[in-house]
Motif scaffolding. Structure first.
Motif, short mmCIF file in Angstrom:
data_model
loop_
_atom_site.label_atom_id
_atom_site.label_comp_id
_atom_site.label_asym_id
_atom_site.label_seq_id
_atom_site.Cartn_x
_atom_site.Cartn_y
_atom_site.Cartn_z
N ILE A 72 0.84 -1.20 0.00
CA ILE A 72 0.00 0.00 0.00
C ILE A 72 0.87 1.25 0.00
CG2 ILE A 72 -1.66 1.34 1.36
CD1 ILE A 72 -2.70 -1.46 2.40
N ASP A 73 1.88 1.28 0.87
CA ASP A 73 2.75 2.46 0.99
C ASP A 73 3.48 2.77 -0.31
OD1 ASP A 73 1.93 2.74 3.60
OD2 ASP A 73 3.77 1.88 4.46
N SER A 74 3.85 1.74 -1.05
CA SER A 74 4.61 1.96 -2.29
C SER A 74 3.72 2.20 -3.50
CB SER A 74 5.52 0.77 -2.57
OG SER A 74 4.74 -0.37 -2.94
N CYS A 75 2.41 1.95 -3.36
CA CYS A 75 1.47 2.07 -4.48
C CYS A 75 1.89 1.22 -5.68
CB CYS A 75 1.31 3.53 -4.91
SG CYS A 75 0.62 4.58 -3.63
N THR A 148 -2.22 -6.27 -5.99
CA THR A 148 -2.07 -4.85 -6.30
C THR A 148 -2.24 -4.05 -5.02
OG1 THR A 148 -4.44 -4.57 -6.73
CG2 THR A 148 -3.03 -5.17 -8.64
N SER A 149 -1.83 -2.79 -5.06
CA SER A 149 -1.98 -1.96 -3.86
C SER A 149 -3.45 -1.73 -3.53
CB SER A 149 -1.22 -0.64 -4.00
OG SER A 149 -1.68 0.08 -5.11
N ALA A 150 -4.32 -1.60 -4.55
CA ALA A 150 -5.75 -1.40 -4.30
C ALA A 150 -6.35 -2.62 -3.60
CB ALA A 150 -6.49 -1.11 -5.60
N GLU A 153 -5.15 -2.82 0.00
CA GLU A 153 -5.93 -1.93 0.87
C GLU A 153 -7.23 -2.59 1.32
OE1 GLU A 153 -6.63 2.09 -0.44
OE2 GLU A 153 -4.61 2.23 -1.28
#
Length: 183
Positions: A72-75, A148-150, A153
């Protein structure tokens, strides 16, 4: 598309994994958690299921949440490996080729080298040897997975509402039918 490679391990990464770009995420020792924190994490799970999560299970789940937080932090998307997974160039190239081509939001890679015999976790054939999964019946383990970052999350938000095993995928994917997991 840059894909981070994160391995949850207390051990120093082998040179060949460092050369592949694998980053280390330190595990969490659930047995070292303060008692109040441990019980606050497991209470809702116990009330819902009647089963206690062990300190090891809690530590494993917290380590995966830590890795998902890094995503998440790195997107940037990532492949997350557990510490007993041998990361090889060939497996990595295959996984990266597939995720770059299909751009999924989640793939259960099932890279466990100690798994022998016909693969019992499948689903409906998709493309290139991937399968659309029915997580409530056909997906177990957190050996290695692409996220994925999404999606990370959403997993973290879900687990903050109901803390459970790191590989308890069914409740998450049942609530998030928009995410079609592959394996």
């Amino acid at each position: 598309m840059h894909v981070r490679l994160l391995k949850i391990t207390a051990a120093e990464l082998p040179t060949r994994e460092k050369e592949l770009g694998v980053e280390r995420i330190l595990p969490v020792n659930g047995a070292e958690l303060p008692t109040r924190e441990y019980f606050s994490l497991i209470l809702r799970h116990y009330e819902a299921t009647g089963n206690l999560l062990t300190p090891g299970e809690v530590g494993c789940a917290l380590a995966h949440l830590k890795a998902l937080g890094a995503v998440i932090d790195s997107c940037a998307p990532a492949i997350i490996f557990e510490d007993d997974i041998e990361v090889t160039k060939e497996r990595l190239e295959t996984a990266l080729r597939l995720v770059r081509k299909h751009k999924p939001s989640f793939v259960h890679l099932g890279f466990h080298q100690d798994f022998h015999g016909p693969r019992s976790v499948r689903g409906v054939p998709a493309q290139d040897g991937l399968y659309r999964s029915s997580p409530q019946f056909e997906m177990r383990g957190t050996f290695a997975y692409y996220v994925t970052s999404a999606t990370a999350e959403k997993i973290v938000a879900h687990r903050s509402r109901f803390f459970t095993f790191s590989d308890d995928w069914e409740p998450f994917f049942r609530l998030h039918r928009e995410i079609m997991p592959l394996q």
